[in-house]
Design an enzyme around this catalytic site. Structure first.
Site, mmCIF file in Angstrom:
data_model
loop_
_atom_site.group_PDB
_atom_site.id
_atom_site.type_symbol
_atom_site.label_atom_id
_atom_site.label_comp_id
_atom_site.label_asym_id
_atom_site.label_seq_id
_atom_site.Cartn_x
_atom_site.Cartn_y
_atom_site.Cartn_z
ATOM 1 N N SER A 164 1.898 -4.475 9.128
ATOM 2 C CA SER A 164 2.856 -3.470 9.591
ATOM 3 C C SER A 164 2.739 -3.210 11.090
ATOM 4 C CB SER A 164 2.675 -2.186 8.777
ATOM 5 O OG SER A 164 3.748 -1.327 9.013
ATOM 6 N N ASP A 326 9.642 -1.666 8.072
ATOM 7 C CA ASP A 326 9.717 -0.684 6.981
ATOM 8 C C ASP A 326 9.755 0.745 7.520
ATOM 9 O OD1 ASP A 326 7.064 -0.579 7.766
ATOM 10 O OD2 ASP A 326 6.239 -0.582 5.744
ATOM 11 N N SER A 426 5.255 9.993 8.591
ATOM 12 C CA SER A 426 4.971 8.927 9.564
ATOM 13 C C SER A 426 6.139 7.937 9.629
ATOM 14 C CB SER A 426 3.672 8.216 9.202
ATOM 15 O OG SER A 426 3.704 7.840 7.844
ATOM 16 N N LYS A 438 9.591 2.429 1.543
ATOM 17 C CA LYS A 438 10.263 2.849 2.774
ATOM 18 C C LYS A 438 10.957 1.642 3.410
ATOM 19 C CE LYS A 438 5.824 2.729 5.264
ATOM 20 N NZ LYS A 438 4.906 2.518 4.144
#
Length: 612
Positions: A164, A326, A426, A438
């Site tokens: 990520s 994401d 977040s 997400k």
């Protein structure tokens, strides 16, 4: 290792670990790393790398790339996949017909030969070597594409190779269950145990990247999944007519990751002209060379190139997706000069309002609202709870981490409910129920449509946010944390909070304001419930206590699973029409400071304070 005596480290446990590594690892870069550490006698470095394993946590595995059993590399990915395979065989009688989905992002590290793409091919090779069908994407994809494909194709599980928004040194191995949600307990522990039971690579085939090209059990789901996804996100498009004539210009940064081409396609699906890409950041670059860190949550400091481009192009709105797309950050040019970077909580207020506003347009019968849900994690803003109370739909909280939201969405939809929005502070958002994860791609284009609609009403996103606060009451939040390098001190601090006024009694006030409720997820206590039991799953492995104050402030203290810190989330949830935002902010700062002083005693415990 050849002549064992010649390279003995003098530590039998370490010698054994080195021997196993060198007899199993077939990657010449990572083998060479271990050999040179042995030759240089760097025993501590070898111990850190070889004498412990990565734990299988919230996001599966995440660690730096490079040689060692507690790093991400060819061997540990093969080991993890073997463990996953064995566990899935036990869980699914039809595993060999359902198969798995495998995707990857754009990460890589030259000096260990560990690109996400290579690790994805090895993951596929392990499964193919046992005759399990693999849907391996032929190119990098956004993380949400993997859970989306798992559901669409009826696979038993999915693996996404990504770290990520972590630093460039890291990579990861994220596992999704057949319901499309990230794995949760007890699957994570069972998989870890299963990995440890068979550490030696099964066969030479596990190392054959080429298997994915030659094996008939491998399919490429890219075209089908991409077109289904782009087709289905149009269910979130409510005002197509306005989009094609929208005068607003958008800038998009994909932070050197996967987002560029997919966000462009999503804009096209909604009838928009494509956003203007930040040229230096639109192509994949595993070194993330134009940003200090590839995390759009850092706000203005990492959006520098986007802001410069937006100024040049006279664009009003910046959309930034993190490297695996994401998560989403949004900034808007306000009052002609300054830029406002929205927090995750502020964006959620806007998106929650927008999703319900459009849902209500389509379902005017108030009875329909009974089946509507929104979800958020406990450390996120309570704004959705306020919406729900006033508008009559349902709101639920989950533990921090999107895996909890994903699993809850699955349960709720099985009972015929409709989750129309979910988020974590977040900057992780999910509009609609397309995928239980997400999703920065769909969120980006939904924000664009909301901005176009508001612009047509002569409103900016920020003006609408203030309108929402006028109607539902201001929600002002702050996140801060203290750094504590000493785990026993953290234990002492939380033990003191739990026995603050004598044994087993929590603090009664904070900053002179009465505490009306306490919820302690670590012990399962909740003073607001008739049976005093928290409805959230008990998590003994970390500390998390939430205080609700008489004046509408909600404060949560929690330890971080990944870093040596105690995080503090505070939010002032004011009633509609009450005082100025600036007064609320000052009061929230006062309460937050009191919370840190009274409960954590930073000076006495040598803690370092930080405000986010």
């Amino acid at each position: 290792m050849g002549d064992h005596g010649a390279t003995s480290t003098g530590d039998p446990q370490l010698d054994e670990a080195v021997r196993r590594w060198l007899s199993w690892d077939k990657n010449r870069w990572t083998r060479a790393q271990v050999e040179s550490l042995v030759a240089a006698g760097r025993l501590n470095d070898l111990r850190t790398r070889l004498c412990s394993r990565m734990s299988f946590g919230t996001a599966g595995l995440r660690a730096p790339m490079g040689a060692g059993f507690n790093r991400i590399n060819d061997l540990t990915v093969i080991q993890s996949t073997q463990g996953l395979h064995s566990y899935l065989c036990r869980c699914f009688a039809d595993f060999s017909s359902r198969g798995v989905v495998v995707g990857f992002d754009t990460r890589g590290q030259e000096d260990s030969g560990c690109s996400s793409q290579r690790l994805a091919k090895l993951t596929a090779a392990v499964m193919l070597s046992r005759d399990v069908p693999v849907h391996l994407f032929s190119t990098f994809v956004p993380t949400p594409f993997v859970p989306y494909a798992v559901k669409k194709l009826g696979a038993a599980a999915g693996v996404m190779i990504t770290a990520s928004h972590n630093p460039k040194e890291d990579n990861g191995y994220k596992v999704y269950w057949c319901n499309g949600a990230q794995i949760s307990s007890p699957h994570d522990q069972e998989i870890l145990q299963s990995i440890e039971e068979q550490l030696e690579p099964w066969s030479a085939s596990c190392w054959e990247e080429e298997l994915v090209e030659s094996c008939s059990l491998r399919t490429d789901p890219l075209t089908q999944i991409n077109s289904c996804y782009m087709d289905e996100i149009t269910s979130l498009c409510f005002h197509r007519g306005l989009n094609s004539s929208c005068p607003l210009k958008f800038v998009h940064s994909s932070f050197h990751g996967v987002g560029h081409v997919f966000v462009q396609q999503a804009f096209y699906a909604f009838g928009f002209a494509p956003p203007i890409p930040v040229p230096e950041q639109k192509d994949p670059d595993p070194n993330f060379s134009s940003v200090r860190c590839p995390n759009p949550e850092e706000g203005e400091s990492v959006l520098e190139l986007s802001l410069l481009l937006a100024e040049r192009e006279n664009a009003r709105i910046i959309l930034a997706t993190d490297p695996d797309a994401d998560r989403l950050a949004v900034a808007e040019k306000s009052d002609g000069c300054s830029w406002k970077v929205f927090t995750g909580n502020e964006l959620a207020a806007l998106l929650g309002w927008w999703m319900f506003f459009n849902w209500k347009e389509a379902h005017p019968d108030p009875a329909d609202t009974q089946k509507v849900y929104m979800l958020a994690t406990t450390v996120s803003s309570k704004i959705l709870q306020t919406f729900a109370r006033i508008e009559g739909f349902h709101f639920e909280e989950t533990l921090p981490g999107f895996k909890w939201i994903g699993n809850r969405i699955h349960e709720l939809s099985k009972m015929g409910n409709n989750v129309i929005f979910a988020f974590e502070e977040s900057i992780g958002f999910l509009c609609g129920g397309l995928v239980p994860e997400k999703d920065g791609v769909s969120s980006a284009v939904v924000v664009a449509e909301m901005a176009a609609y508001l612009h047509n009403k002569k409103l900016s996103l920020n003006q609408q946010l203030l309108n929402i606060y006028q109607t539902y009451g201001h929600h002002v939040s702050q996140t801060s944390y203290v750094v504590c390098e000493d785990p026993p001190t953290i234990q002492t601090i939380f033990c003191r909070i739990r026995n603050f006024d004598g044994e087993a009694s929590y603090p009664k006030t904070c900053g002179g304001v009465r505490i009306v409720h306490v919820r302690d997820v670590t012990t399962g206590y909740d003073s607001s419930r008739p049976d005093l039991r928290s409805v959230l799953p008990v998590t003994r492995s970390s500390h998390m206590i939430t205080f609700t104050l008489q004046n509408g402030v909600v404060a949560t203290l929690r330890t971080s699973g990944t870093e040596p810190k105690i995080k503090c989330y505070t939010e002032y949830c004011a009633a509609p029409g009450t005082s100025e935002a600036s007064c609320l902010e000052a009061e929230l700062r006062r309460i937050t400071a009191a919370l840190l002083d009274e409960f954590l005693e930073p000076e006495r415990n040598n803690l370092i304070r930080r405000y986010v």
